[in-house]
Design an enzyme around this catalytic site. Structure first.
Site, PDB file in Angstrom:
ATOM      1  CE1 TYR A 187      64.865  67.779  30.497  1.00  0.00           C
ATOM      2  CE2 TYR A 187      64.432  69.696  31.880  1.00  0.00           C
ATOM      3  CZ  TYR A 187      64.541  69.125  30.626  1.00  0.00           C
ATOM      4  OH  TYR A 187      64.340  69.884  29.497  1.00  0.00           O
TER       5      TYR A 187
ATOM      6  CB  VAL B  39      67.729  76.893  24.986  1.00  0.00           C
ATOM      7  CG1 VAL B  39      66.363  76.566  24.441  1.00  0.00           C
ATOM      8  CG2 VAL B  39      67.980  76.252  26.326  1.00  0.00           C
TER       9      VAL B  39
ATOM     10  CE  LYS C 143      64.999  68.186  26.398  1.00  0.00           C
ATOM     11  NZ  LYS C 143      64.110  69.123  25.704  1.00  0.00           N
TER      12      LYS C 143
ATOM     13  CE1 TYR D 209      64.433  72.711  21.351  1.00  0.00           C
ATOM     14  CE2 TYR D 209      65.986  73.873  19.955  1.00  0.00           C
ATOM     15  CZ  TYR D 209      65.648  73.326  21.171  1.00  0.00           C
ATOM     16  OH  TYR D 209      66.537  73.398  22.199  1.00  0.00           O
TER      17      TYR D 209
ATOM     18  CB  SER E  24      67.493  70.227  24.229  1.00  0.00           C
ATOM     19  OG  SER E  24      66.364  70.598  24.954  1.00  0.00           O
TER      20      SER E  24
HETATM   21  N1  GLU Z   1      66.887  72.895  30.189  1.00  0.00           N
HETATM   22  C1  GLU Z   1      66.138  73.450  29.117  1.00  0.00           C
HETATM   23  C2  GLU Z   1      64.651  73.437  29.429  1.00  0.00           C
HETATM   24  O1  GLU Z   1      64.151  72.493  29.944  1.00  0.00           O
HETATM   25  C3  GLU Z   1      66.426  72.689  27.866  1.00  0.00           C
HETATM   26  C4  GLU Z   1      65.685  73.226  26.699  1.00  0.00           C
HETATM   27  C5  GLU Z   1      66.358  73.086  25.385  1.00  0.00           C
HETATM   28  O2  GLU Z   1      67.587  73.152  25.269  1.00  0.00           O
HETATM   29  O3  GLU Z   1      65.617  72.888  24.424  1.00  0.00           O
HETATM   30  O4  GLU Z   1      63.947  74.354  29.175  1.00  0.00           O
END
Ligand code: GLU
Length: 313
Positions: A197, A267, A72, A249, A69
């Site tokens: 993604y 994650v 992002k 989060y 993430s």
């Molecule tokens: N590729 C992970 C997912 O989509 C990223 C989630 C994350 O790092 O929060 O679940």
């Protein structure tokens, strides 16, 4: 002579890291992407980089891990650079959700059915669909090149093992993407958007790479080590704000109080954070707390921020 700040940090850092290590045993490595479960549970590492290019490091800062993430933040910035603010925010909102990062709940409950923000999966998948390029591989490679530039590391690559592992098992993300397509939020081919993604989530870095990317954000879009402006100041401002309000989060409020720096975690156990105008910071600690953030990584950042009085609030 009094030590410089970076020298003082270098002296203290091993002790601070040592004090955070017991947290590791309380955390769990993410396993819902099967390949991620192979990460070293007990690892903890950190790199801090200042605007002179001087760094302080401790622990397992050389280990490679996938951005997940954390990517992002940068896909949002690239989508803003490609499309401008109005186009991006017609498809994704600006508010925290209080729900899990992979929740679909509010897409149906709250009108208009656009994702609440670009840091949750629904928002980031939507952002991936806005990246310019003629094919999924061209779009993905533009993201990779952007991150290579920001990290000053032309060797950044995808971890294809993690990419395939997520692509094969990512049914929840697939459901989110099809739901967004049905609602007219996502345009284009759903599988192609997901490819972009999953690919950017699988870009492999170490703590030094994250620290250098973070330093560019710390310096409002200009890399202090080269003098090159890589991101318009306004888009850095937007990214920093999302990092503060929803980068950690559902623990973003707690992180703002305990650490007080804009940050984004993934994650895989990575955290990218920075001290505005001063330091870029990359952390790795794969054992996660129940909010999905690195247990020991957050503890370590809390110690450093308090000791150095770095909270921006
Ligand atoms: N590729 C992970 C997912 O989509 C990223 C989630 C994350 O790092 O929060 O679940």
């Amino acid at each position: 002579m009094r030590p410089t700040e970076i020298e003082a940090i270098r002296q203290q850092l091993p002790g601070w890291l040592e004090a955070s290590l017991p947290c590791v045993s309380r955390g769990k490595v993410a396993a819902y992407i099967p390949e991620l479960s192979k990460a070293p549970h007990a690892a903890l590492g950190i790199t801090l980089l200042n605007t002179m290019g001087e760094s302080a490091t401790a622990g397992d800062c050389g280990l490679r891990f996938t951005m997940q993430s954390i990517s992002k933040v940068f896909t949002l910035i690239l989508a803003l650079m490609d499309n401008g603010e109005d186009a991006v925010f017609s498809k994704v909102g600006m508010e925290p959700t209080g729900d899990n990062f992979n929740s679909m709940l509010k897409l149906e409950l709250v009108r208009p059915g656009i994702p609440f923000n670009p840091m949750i999966n629904a928002g980031a998948i939507t952002v991936s669909s806005l990246i310019h390029g003629d094919s999924p591989s061209e779009k993905s490679d533009r993201i990779l090149q952007f991150l290579q530039e920001l990290s000053g590391n032309a060797g950044l690559e995808y971890d294809l093992g993690v990419y395939r592992s997520e692509s094969e098992t990512g049914n929840l993300n697939r459901s989110i993407a099809f739901f967004l397509k049905e609602n007219g939020v996502l345009s284009g081919n759903v599988e192609e958007v997901l490819e972009v993604y999953f690919r950017h989530c699988s870009i492999a870095v170490n703590c030094a790479d994250l620290a250098r990317m973070a330093l560019v954000l710390a310096c409002s879009g200009t890399d202090p080590l080269t003098g090159n402006t890589l991101i318009p100041r306004r888009y850095v401002q937007i990214a920093r704000t999302f990092m503060t309000t929803c980068g950690m989060y559902n623990a973003s409020g707690e992180f703002a109080i305990q650490v007080g720096l804009p940050a984004k975690s993934g994650v895989s156990g990575g955290i990218l954070t920075f001290v505005p105008g001063r330091y870029g910071i990359g952390v790795l600690g794969p054992a996660l707390n129940d909010k999905g953030n690195s247990y020991a990584g957050v503890h370590l950042l809390q110690t450093i921020s308090r000791e150095m009085n770095w909270s921006i609030f």
